[in-house]
Design a protein around this motif. Structure first.
Motif, mmCIF file in Angstrom:
data_model
loop_
_atom_site.group_PDB
_atom_site.id
_atom_site.type_symbol
_atom_site.label_atom_id
_atom_site.label_comp_id
_atom_site.label_asym_id
_atom_site.label_seq_id
_atom_site.Cartn_x
_atom_site.Cartn_y
_atom_site.Cartn_z
ATOM 1 N N LEU A 1 0.824 -1.216 0.000
ATOM 2 C CA LEU A 1 0.000 0.000 0.000
ATOM 3 C C LEU A 1 0.855 1.261 0.000
ATOM 4 O O LEU A 1 0.429 2.306 -0.496
ATOM 5 C CB LEU A 1 -0.936 -0.007 1.216
ATOM 6 C CG LEU A 1 -2.045 -1.063 1.201
ATOM 7 C CD1 LEU A 1 -2.774 -1.092 2.542
ATOM 8 C CD2 LEU A 1 -3.031 -0.788 0.067
ATOM 9 N N ALA A 2 2.063 1.151 0.572
ATOM 10 C CA ALA A 2 2.963 2.311 0.591
ATOM 11 C C ALA A 2 3.344 2.749 -0.822
ATOM 12 O O ALA A 2 3.704 3.913 -1.054
ATOM 13 C CB ALA A 2 4.218 2.003 1.403
ATOM 14 N N LEU A 3 3.254 1.825 -1.785
ATOM 15 C CA LEU A 3 3.564 2.179 -3.170
ATOM 16 C C LEU A 3 2.570 3.202 -3.724
ATOM 17 O O LEU A 3 2.859 3.876 -4.712
ATOM 18 C CB LEU A 3 3.557 0.916 -4.049
ATOM 19 C CG LEU A 3 4.626 -0.135 -3.719
ATOM 20 C CD1 LEU A 3 4.456 -1.360 -4.597
ATOM 21 C CD2 LEU A 3 6.022 0.457 -3.904
ATOM 22 N N LEU A 4 1.394 3.300 -3.087
ATOM 23 C CA LEU A 4 0.422 4.324 -3.501
ATOM 24 C C LEU A 4 1.028 5.724 -3.398
ATOM 25 O O LEU A 4 0.649 6.629 -4.145
ATOM 26 C CB LEU A 4 -0.840 4.239 -2.632
ATOM 27 C CG LEU A 4 -1.822 3.103 -2.947
ATOM 28 C CD1 LEU A 4 -2.880 2.999 -1.863
ATOM 29 C CD2 LEU A 4 -2.475 3.330 -4.312
ATOM 30 N N GLU A 5 1.956 5.878 -2.445
ATOM 31 C CA GLU A 5 2.588 7.185 -2.262
ATOM 32 C C GLU A 5 3.402 7.601 -3.489
ATOM 33 O O GLU A 5 3.674 8.783 -3.696
ATOM 34 C CB GLU A 5 3.494 7.155 -1.032
ATOM 35 C CG GLU A 5 2.757 7.042 0.283
ATOM 36 C CD GLU A 5 2.023 8.321 0.645
ATOM 37 O OE1 GLU A 5 2.593 9.155 1.351
ATOM 38 O OE2 GLU A 5 0.865 8.487 0.207
ATOM 39 N N ILE B 1 -7.079 5.430 3.666
ATOM 40 C CA ILE B 1 -8.321 4.656 3.708
ATOM 41 C C ILE B 1 -8.004 3.156 3.724
ATOM 42 O O ILE B 1 -8.627 2.373 4.446
ATOM 43 C CB ILE B 1 -9.223 5.008 2.509
ATOM 44 C CG1 ILE B 1 -9.716 6.460 2.628
ATOM 45 C CG2 ILE B 1 -10.410 4.062 2.411
ATOM 46 C CD1 ILE B 1 -10.382 6.991 1.370
ATOM 47 N N SER B 2 -7.008 2.762 2.935
ATOM 48 C CA SER B 2 -6.662 1.339 2.796
ATOM 49 C C SER B 2 -6.066 0.749 4.067
ATOM 50 O O SER B 2 -6.134 -0.469 4.275
ATOM 51 C CB SER B 2 -5.669 1.156 1.644
ATOM 52 O OG SER B 2 -6.184 1.665 0.438
ATOM 53 N N THR B 3 -5.461 1.582 4.914
ATOM 54 C CA THR B 3 -4.784 1.048 6.108
ATOM 55 C C THR B 3 -5.739 0.796 7.275
ATOM 56 O O THR B 3 -5.326 0.204 8.277
ATOM 57 C CB THR B 3 -3.669 1.999 6.578
ATOM 58 O OG1 THR B 3 -4.217 3.303 6.826
ATOM 59 C CG2 THR B 3 -2.559 2.095 5.538
ATOM 60 N N ILE B 4 -6.998 1.214 7.170
ATOM 61 C CA ILE B 4 -7.938 1.047 8.293
ATOM 62 C C ILE B 4 -8.106 -0.431 8.665
ATOM 63 O O ILE B 4 -7.913 -0.806 9.832
ATOM 64 C CB ILE B 4 -9.293 1.710 7.984
ATOM 65 C CG1 ILE B 4 -9.116 3.222 7.819
ATOM 66 C CG2 ILE B 4 -10.300 1.414 9.108
ATOM 67 C CD1 ILE B 4 -10.340 3.935 7.272
ATOM 68 N N ILE C 1 -10.768 15.689 -4.064
ATOM 69 C CA ILE C 1 -10.822 15.196 -2.683
ATOM 70 C C ILE C 1 -9.886 14.008 -2.467
ATOM 71 O O ILE C 1 -9.124 13.970 -1.502
ATOM 72 C CB ILE C 1 -12.266 14.779 -2.301
ATOM 73 C CG1 ILE C 1 -13.197 15.998 -2.340
ATOM 74 C CG2 ILE C 1 -12.301 14.136 -0.910
ATOM 75 C CD1 ILE C 1 -14.642 15.650 -2.074
ATOM 76 N N PHE C 2 -9.915 13.027 -3.377
ATOM 77 C CA PHE C 2 -9.191 11.769 -3.171
ATOM 78 C C PHE C 2 -7.908 11.731 -3.995
ATOM 79 O O PHE C 2 -7.952 11.535 -5.207
ATOM 80 C CB PHE C 2 -10.067 10.578 -3.559
ATOM 81 C CG PHE C 2 -11.317 10.439 -2.749
ATOM 82 C CD1 PHE C 2 -11.284 9.851 -1.500
ATOM 83 C CD2 PHE C 2 -12.522 10.903 -3.245
ATOM 84 C CE1 PHE C 2 -12.442 9.718 -0.747
ATOM 85 C CE2 PHE C 2 -13.685 10.782 -2.509
ATOM 86 C CZ PHE C 2 -13.650 10.193 -1.249
ATOM 87 N N ASP C 3 -6.770 11.910 -3.310
ATOM 88 C CA ASP C 3 -5.493 11.715 -3.977
ATOM 89 C C ASP C 3 -4.895 10.389 -3.504
ATOM 90 O O ASP C 3 -5.521 9.649 -2.730
ATOM 91 C CB ASP C 3 -4.544 12.883 -3.697
ATOM 92 C CG ASP C 3 -4.096 12.946 -2.249
ATOM 93 O OD1 ASP C 3 -4.822 12.422 -1.372
ATOM 94 O OD2 ASP C 3 -3.018 13.509 -1.977
ATOM 95 N N ALA C 4 -3.692 10.065 -3.961
ATOM 96 C CA ALA C 4 -3.065 8.786 -3.611
ATOM 97 C C ALA C 4 -2.864 8.667 -2.105
ATOM 98 O O ALA C 4 -3.029 7.583 -1.528
ATOM 99 C CB ALA C 4 -1.723 8.655 -4.336
ATOM 100 N N HIS C 5 -2.512 9.758 -1.455
ATOM 101 C CA HIS C 5 -2.273 9.734 -0.015
ATOM 102 C C HIS C 5 -3.561 9.417 0.740
ATOM 103 O O HIS C 5 -3.563 8.626 1.707
ATOM 104 C CB HIS C 5 -1.714 11.088 0.438
ATOM 105 C CG HIS C 5 -1.187 11.089 1.832
ATOM 106 N ND1 HIS C 5 -0.020 10.450 2.197
ATOM 107 C CD2 HIS C 5 -1.676 11.643 2.973
ATOM 108 C CE1 HIS C 5 0.194 10.615 3.487
ATOM 109 N NE2 HIS C 5 -0.799 11.329 3.985
#
Length: 323
Positions: free
Chosen positions: A269-273, A292-295, A283-287
């Protein structure tokens, strides 16, 4: 508790130090600069400022939004509109993508996702404390990790709500603290239970490393590239250490699959950065998507910590019975 308080005071003191001024393509545009200068002359002094303050909502003033901030926001969207109209790629402003503000939330999706991550941590901490007795060997280390994580998600929420030099540094520094504490957690679990002196020495080394890291970024230069490289390096150490332990113990401890999934997911998921794109719907960027994905990942990791702590408690009880 005194050590935690001292560490937090150190981070707050470092965060209060002046930071670098970030520039981007958008805020270097003449149209943006002219708009900002005219807006400030018209609205941010004398009668214009009094009028601005009289109509500014209370929640905006309480969260530190100033006349200049409002001018930056309005001129940013004026510039973005011209870029979109001419078919050019949307630029960044002051190191950030343009986000549509909601109430006083500067980055609504990231702020809300950070809050949900913190809430998930708090709920799972409560469940952990309810199901694991303090006599479990990993109990206090896990509780400390939970509070370090909660503190980091608190500052992440604050930073994405209102980006200032202080909130940005606290977000960055507390994120580094979580990764380092995860490494310490891994050290205690894999080596420290049998060699507590080594775990204590390693913990002291990690505190020294954090102090040097924060001092460099605060007193020498706030280098975003260095900060990213340092976090990637300690993140990889965290990944391989946990992963190696999980692989060695997966036959003996059937619940370690949870830890394996967590560390692999976090790294993936860190690759999203690395996917740097203008926010969807502003509103929704990669960060934000990453947050959201880490919840659910938080929930799974606490489930692993609970299972492992109960296993260690039972193993200790069995040893005492044999003795």
């Amino acid at each position: 508790m005194a050590a935690k308080g001292a560490a937090l005071l150190l981070l707050l003191g470092a965060a209060a130090a002046p930071g670098p001024v970030r520039g981007s393509q958008g805020d270097r545009e003449p149209v943006y600069r002219d708009c900002l200068a005219q807006c400030e002359r018209r609205n941010c002094s004398g009668a214009g400022l009094r009028h601005f303050r009289s109509r500014q909502p209370l929640y905006m003033s309480l969260t530190g939004w100033t006349c200049r901030d409002d001018c930056k926001y309005e001129c940013m969207w004026l510039t973005v509109g011209l870029y979109v109209q001419e078919g050019y790629r949307v630029p960044q402003f002051h190191g950030k993508w343009p986000f549509s503000r909601f109430l006083f939330f500067q980055e609504p999706a990231s702020a809300f996702a950070s809050f949900l991550n913190g809430l998930a941590n708090f709920v799972m901490l409560t469940r952990y404390k309810a199901s694991v007795p303090p006599s479990s060997p990993m109990y206090h280390t896990c509780i400390a990790f939970a509070w370090v994580s909660l503190n980091a998600w608190f500052w992440s929420t604050v930073f994405h709500t209102r980006d200032t030099d202080v909130t940005e540094k606290m977000d960055y520094f507390c994120a580094s603290t979580v990764i380092l504490h995860s490494i310490y957690l891994c050290c205690v679990r894999t080596l420290g239970l049998k060699r507590p002196a080594f775990a204590n020495a390693f913990g002291s080394f990690l505190i020294l490393f954090l102090a040097c890291h924060v001092s460099y970024l605060t007193l020498v230069r706030f280098d975003y590239g260095y900060n990213m490289a340092a976090n990637v390096a300690i993140g990889l150490l965290n990944l391989f250490w946990w992963l190696g332990w999980c692989v060695r113990n997966q036959q003996r401890l059937p619940y370690v699959w949870k830890c394996m999934v967590v560390v692999l997911l976090l790294q993936g998921l860190a690759l999203l950065e690395l996917l740097d794109f203008p926010p969807f719907f502003w509103i929704f960027d990669a960060h934000a998507i990453w947050h959201i994905s880490t919840i659910p990942v938080n929930v799974l990791f606490y489930s692993f910590l609970r299972d492992d702590s109960l296993y260690l408690l039972k193993a200790n009880s069995d040893i005492l019975k044999i003795d």
